[in-house]
Motif scaffolding. Structure first.
Motif, PDB file in Angstrom:
ATOM      1  N   ASN A   1     -19.124 -14.858 -60.823  1.00 49.71           N
ATOM      2  CA  ASN A   1     -20.400 -15.256 -60.391  1.00 49.71           C
ATOM      3  C   ASN A   1     -21.521 -14.348 -60.286  1.00 49.71           C
ATOM      4  OD1 ASN A   1     -19.604 -17.917 -59.830  1.00 49.71           O
ATOM      5  ND2 ASN A   1     -18.911 -17.336 -57.679  1.00 49.71           N
ATOM      6  N   ALA A   2     -21.191 -13.065 -60.986  1.00 52.17           N
ATOM      7  CA  ALA A   2     -22.161 -12.005 -60.718  1.00 52.17           C
ATOM      8  C   ALA A   2     -22.695 -11.657 -62.113  1.00 52.17           C
ATOM      9  CB  ALA A   2     -21.580 -10.730 -59.977  1.00 52.17           C
ATOM     10  N   LEU A   3     -23.834 -10.850 -62.047  1.00 53.45           N
ATOM     11  CA  LEU A   3     -24.438 -10.264 -63.226  1.00 53.45           C
ATOM     12  C   LEU A   3     -24.187  -8.799 -62.993  1.00 53.45           C
ATOM     13  CD1 LEU A   3     -27.798 -12.038 -63.846  1.00 53.45           C
ATOM     14  CD2 LEU A   3     -25.748 -12.124 -65.157  1.00 53.45           C
ATOM     15  N   VAL A   4     -23.556  -7.950 -63.908  1.00 50.42           N
ATOM     16  CA  VAL A   4     -23.067  -6.669 -63.626  1.00 50.42           C
ATOM     17  C   VAL A   4     -23.532  -5.753 -64.792  1.00 50.42           C
ATOM     18  CG1 VAL A   4     -21.300  -5.094 -62.754  1.00 50.42           C
ATOM     19  CG2 VAL A   4     -21.310  -7.592 -62.214  1.00 50.42           C
ATOM     20  N   ALA A   5     -24.241  -4.436 -64.358  1.00 51.35           N
ATOM     21  CA  ALA A   5     -24.405  -3.487 -65.562  1.00 51.35           C
ATOM     22  C   ALA A   5     -23.238  -2.461 -65.167  1.00 51.35           C
ATOM     23  CB  ALA A   5     -25.753  -2.795 -65.191  1.00 51.35           C
ATOM     24  N   CYS A   6     -22.089  -2.763 -65.766  1.00 50.01           N
ATOM     25  CA  CYS A   6     -21.177  -1.519 -65.540  1.00 50.01           C
ATOM     26  C   CYS A   6     -20.124  -2.041 -66.947  1.00 50.01           C
ATOM     27  CB  CYS A   6     -20.308  -1.754 -64.479  1.00 50.01           C
ATOM     28  SG  CYS A   6     -18.814  -0.586 -64.193  1.00 50.01           S
TER      29      CYS A   6
ATOM     30  N   SER B   1     -27.063  10.817 -68.062  1.00 49.75           N
ATOM     31  CA  SER B   1     -27.017  10.179 -68.980  1.00 49.75           C
ATOM     32  C   SER B   1     -26.336   8.985 -69.035  1.00 49.75           C
ATOM     33  CB  SER B   1     -26.499  10.994 -70.233  1.00 49.75           C
ATOM     34  OG  SER B   1     -24.989  11.301 -69.842  1.00 49.75           O
ATOM     35  N   GLY B   2     -26.432   8.058 -70.154  1.00 49.90           N
ATOM     36  CA  GLY B   2     -25.535   6.768 -69.891  1.00 49.90           C
ATOM     37  C   GLY B   2     -25.902   5.813 -68.761  1.00 49.90           C
ATOM     38  N   CYS B   3     -24.634   5.829 -67.928  1.00 48.66           N
ATOM     39  CA  CYS B   3     -24.825   4.986 -66.724  1.00 48.66           C
ATOM     40  C   CYS B   3     -25.237   6.081 -65.717  1.00 48.66           C
ATOM     41  CB  CYS B   3     -23.397   4.234 -66.455  1.00 48.66           C
ATOM     42  SG  CYS B   3     -23.511   3.513 -64.825  1.00 48.66           S
ATOM     43  N   THR B   4     -26.339   5.898 -65.161  1.00 46.68           N
ATOM     44  CA  THR B   4     -26.665   6.814 -64.139  1.00 46.68           C
ATOM     45  C   THR B   4     -26.026   7.178 -62.927  1.00 46.68           C
ATOM     46  OG1 THR B   4     -28.279   5.162 -63.188  1.00 46.68           O
ATOM     47  CG2 THR B   4     -29.253   6.690 -64.681  1.00 46.68           C
ATOM     48  N   PHE B   5     -25.078   5.965 -62.654  1.00 46.61           N
ATOM     49  CA  PHE B   5     -24.019   6.303 -61.564  1.00 46.61           C
ATOM     50  C   PHE B   5     -22.998   7.143 -61.755  1.00 46.61           C
ATOM     51  CE2 PHE B   5     -20.768   4.140 -58.674  1.00 46.61           C
ATOM     52  CZ  PHE B   5     -21.230   4.754 -57.599  1.00 46.61           C
ATOM     53  N   HIS B   6     -22.775   7.310 -63.292  1.00 46.63           N
ATOM     54  CA  HIS B   6     -21.369   7.909 -63.546  1.00 46.63           C
ATOM     55  C   HIS B   6     -21.045   9.214 -62.647  1.00 46.63           C
ATOM     56  CE1 HIS B   6     -23.134  10.923 -66.596  1.00 46.63           C
ATOM     57  NE2 HIS B   6     -22.441  11.335 -66.301  1.00 46.63           N
TER      58      HIS B   6
ATOM     59  N   ILE C   1     -17.187   6.569 -71.931  1.00 49.15           N
ATOM     60  CA  ILE C   1     -18.346   5.525 -72.481  1.00 49.15           C
ATOM     61  C   ILE C   1     -19.574   5.744 -71.353  1.00 49.15           C
ATOM     62  CG2 ILE C   1     -16.870   3.667 -71.609  1.00 49.15           C
ATOM     63  CD1 ILE C   1     -18.563   2.061 -73.932  1.00 49.15           C
ATOM     64  N   CYS C   2     -19.046   5.700 -70.199  1.00 53.25           N
ATOM     65  CA  CYS C   2     -20.085   5.791 -69.060  1.00 53.25           C
ATOM     66  C   CYS C   2     -21.001   6.790 -69.193  1.00 53.25           C
ATOM     67  CB  CYS C   2     -19.494   5.648 -67.712  1.00 53.25           C
ATOM     68  SG  CYS C   2     -17.970   4.323 -67.544  1.00 53.25           S
ATOM     69  N   ARG C   3     -20.707   8.019 -69.580  1.00 55.14           N
ATOM     70  CA  ARG C   3     -21.422   9.099 -69.871  1.00 55.14           C
ATOM     71  C   ARG C   3     -22.185   9.004 -71.123  1.00 55.14           C
ATOM     72  NH1 ARG C   3     -16.264  11.288 -68.918  1.00 55.14           N
ATOM     73  NH2 ARG C   3     -15.997  11.302 -66.666  1.00 55.14           N
ATOM     74  N   ARG C   4     -21.805   8.268 -72.118  1.00 57.92           N
ATOM     75  CA  ARG C   4     -22.707   8.105 -73.277  1.00 57.92           C
ATOM     76  C   ARG C   4     -23.532   7.201 -73.370  1.00 57.92           C
ATOM     77  NH1 ARG C   4     -17.640   8.475 -75.854  1.00 57.92           N
ATOM     78  NH2 ARG C   4     -18.090   6.244 -76.391  1.00 57.92           N
ATOM     79  N   GLU C   5     -23.216   5.828 -72.785  1.00 62.16           N
ATOM     80  CA  GLU C   5     -23.850   4.635 -73.121  1.00 62.16           C
ATOM     81  C   GLU C   5     -24.486   3.960 -71.851  1.00 62.16           C
ATOM     82  OE1 GLU C   5     -22.163   1.613 -75.554  1.00 62.16           O
ATOM     83  OE2 GLU C   5     -21.357   3.123 -76.963  1.00 62.16           O
ATOM     84  N   ARG C   6     -25.511   3.553 -71.772  1.00 59.29           N
ATOM     85  CA  ARG C   6     -26.168   2.848 -70.679  1.00 59.29           C
ATOM     86  C   ARG C   6     -25.456   1.575 -70.829  1.00 59.29           C
ATOM     87  NH1 ARG C   6     -32.226   2.508 -68.233  1.00 59.29           N
ATOM     88  NH2 ARG C   6     -32.306   0.225 -68.095  1.00 59.29           N
ATOM     89  N   PRO C   7     -25.011   0.889 -69.748  1.00 57.40           N
ATOM     90  CA  PRO C   7     -24.282  -0.391 -69.777  1.00 57.40           C
ATOM     91  C   PRO C   7     -25.485  -1.572 -69.635  1.00 57.40           C
ATOM     92  CG  PRO C   7     -24.071   0.417 -67.569  1.00 57.40           C
ATOM     93  CD  PRO C   7     -24.783   1.707 -68.492  1.00 57.40           C
ATOM     94  N   ALA C   8     -24.857  -2.521 -70.695  1.00 56.33           N
ATOM     95  CA  ALA C   8     -25.928  -3.774 -70.581  1.00 56.33           C
ATOM     96  C   ALA C   8     -25.509  -4.827 -69.434  1.00 56.33           C
ATOM     97  CB  ALA C   8     -25.514  -4.417 -71.876  1.00 56.33           C
ATOM     98  N   THR C   9     -26.302  -5.322 -69.296  1.00 53.74           N
ATOM     99  CA  THR C   9     -26.137  -6.313 -67.880  1.00 53.74           C
ATOM    100  C   THR C   9     -25.239  -7.657 -68.489  1.00 53.74           C
ATOM    101  OG1 THR C   9     -28.220  -5.783 -66.892  1.00 53.74           O
ATOM    102  CG2 THR C   9     -26.956  -7.587 -66.197  1.00 53.74           C
ATOM    103  N   ARG C  10     -24.193  -8.143 -67.833  1.00 57.89           N
ATOM    104  CA  ARG C  10     -23.259  -8.957 -68.383  1.00 57.89           C
ATOM    105  C   ARG C  10     -23.034  -9.681 -67.253  1.00 57.89           C
ATOM    106  NH1 ARG C  10     -17.998  -7.002 -68.614  1.00 57.89           N
ATOM    107  NH2 ARG C  10     -17.887  -4.943 -67.957  1.00 57.89           N
TER     108      ARG C  10
END
Ligand SMILES: Nc1ncnc2c1ncn2[C@@H]1O[C@H](COP(=O)(O)OP(=O)(O)OP(=O)(O)O)[C@@H](O)[C@H]1O
Ligand SMILES: [Mg+2]
Length: 321
Positions: A312-317, A285-290, A299-308
């Protein structure tokens, strides 16, 4: 100016269900595997975009969707402003397709053993008509082989030479974008660098754009202008090589890089990062890497992080900073 390749919300779901009768007898529903999930990136003309990630992360699936070997379940692939999935005019789609070629990992499996090298190289342009006289010989020279090799069969070459033949064939139709799926992984370490150097030279000479798929971070570091890190079908971080190697933002990228310095001078296989890759049919669930993440919280177990954007990077965490 818009990018040469724009990928938006690209998703690929495979139906991996058992046959109907088995499902009825075992009282099971259908099963779906999300190989690529909502992936966005752009590739500028004459640059190299590298996709990295562990086995099964969806790299080849993205490459196959880009060249049109596989239809996306959702999302768009736009090349020079033409949307390959939605464009109605077949002539426009064909003209874009003609500009794209693919090079595969196994140079032997992708060469017809019964054909002479000349026929293998010119096959992609047969249907386009035009003058084929001397084309194979010219291309062989361009990839560092001898023009007389045109009369030989694939088994008469070494692995590195075979990959050069694959490159020559890819160049025959004068493509502008080449999708390279692990182009050097099957090669002996001593010839990997030669093939990569050849690819670099051709890129400058012919103004090519590459999508480079690889799990080898050393290759990426030297060749890529931009790097996308995939985890379980999702782009978790995207940055230029300097930012990515010096200040990785996503815990997964950090894990990949931690494993990398253990490559010895001979470039032996990098030990994989710790932990198992989860089952993509039942992803966490949530972030598949958790489950593998050293800093995961609730929050990592609950919600899939948006990319932000972080630095200099775009990160989904949720926690990258
Ligand atoms: N035709 C298919 N049918 C069902 N599942 C598939 C199919 N092709 C790929 N998959 C699954 O999709 C996921 C992504 O596969 P893909 O080949 O894109 O991975 P990859 O990143 O290229 O891995 P590798 O580094 O091993 O080549 C995997 O879980 C794989 O099992
Ligand atoms: Mg692959």
């Amino acid at each position: 100016m818009s990018a040469f390749v724009t990928v938006k919300g690209l998703t690929c779901v495979f139906d991996v269900s058992k046959p109907w009768l088995n499902r009825v007898l075992e009282r099971r529903g259908k099963a779906f595997l999300t190989a690529v999930s909502d992936v966005d990136f752009q590739v500028e003309e004459r640059t190299t975009y590298a996709l990295v990630g562990e086995s099964g992360s969806g790299k080849s699936t993205i490459g196959r969707m880009l060249v049109g070997l596989l239809r996306p379940s959702d999302g768009d692939v736009e090349i020079e402003g033409i949307n390959l999935a939605r464009e109605e005019d077949p002539a426009k789609v064909a003209s874009v397709r003609a500009k794209i070629q693919m090079i595969f990992q196994d140079p032997y499996a992708s060469l017809n053993p019964r054909w002479r090298v000349r026929d293998i190289i010119t096959e992609p342009v047969l249907t386009q008509g035009g003058d084929l006289e001397g084309l194979a010989e010219k291309l062989l020279q361009q990839v560092g082989l001898h023009p007389s090799d045109a009369g030989k069969f694939p088994h008469e070459f070494s692995g590195g030479q075979r990959q050069r033949i694959c490159i020559a064939r890819a160049l025959a139709s004068q493509p502008r974008l080449i999708v390279c799926d692990e182009p050097t992984s099957a090669l002996d370490v001593s010839v990997q660098a030669q093939v990569l150097n050849l690819m670099s030279d051709l890129k400058d000479e012919l103004g090519l754009t590459y999508l480079l798929i690889t799990h080898d971070l050393t290759v990426v570091r030297h060749m890529a202008d931009r790097i996308g890190v995939l985890y379980l079908g999702r782009l978790v971080e995207e940055a230029d090589p300097h930012s990515l190697f010096e200040t990785p933002k996503h815990p997964y990228t950090q894990m990949l890089l931690d494993a990398a310095p253990r490559v010895d001078g001979f470039g032996r296989e990098v030990p994989p990062p710790q932990g198992e890759i989860p089952d993509p049919i039942n992803p966490p669930s949530g972030c598949t890497f958790h489950p593998r993440c050293p800093i995961a919280t609730d929050i990592c177990r609950r919600e899939r992080p948006a990319t932000r954007k972080v630095g200099n990077a775009l990160v989904a965490c949720h926690l990258a900073e």
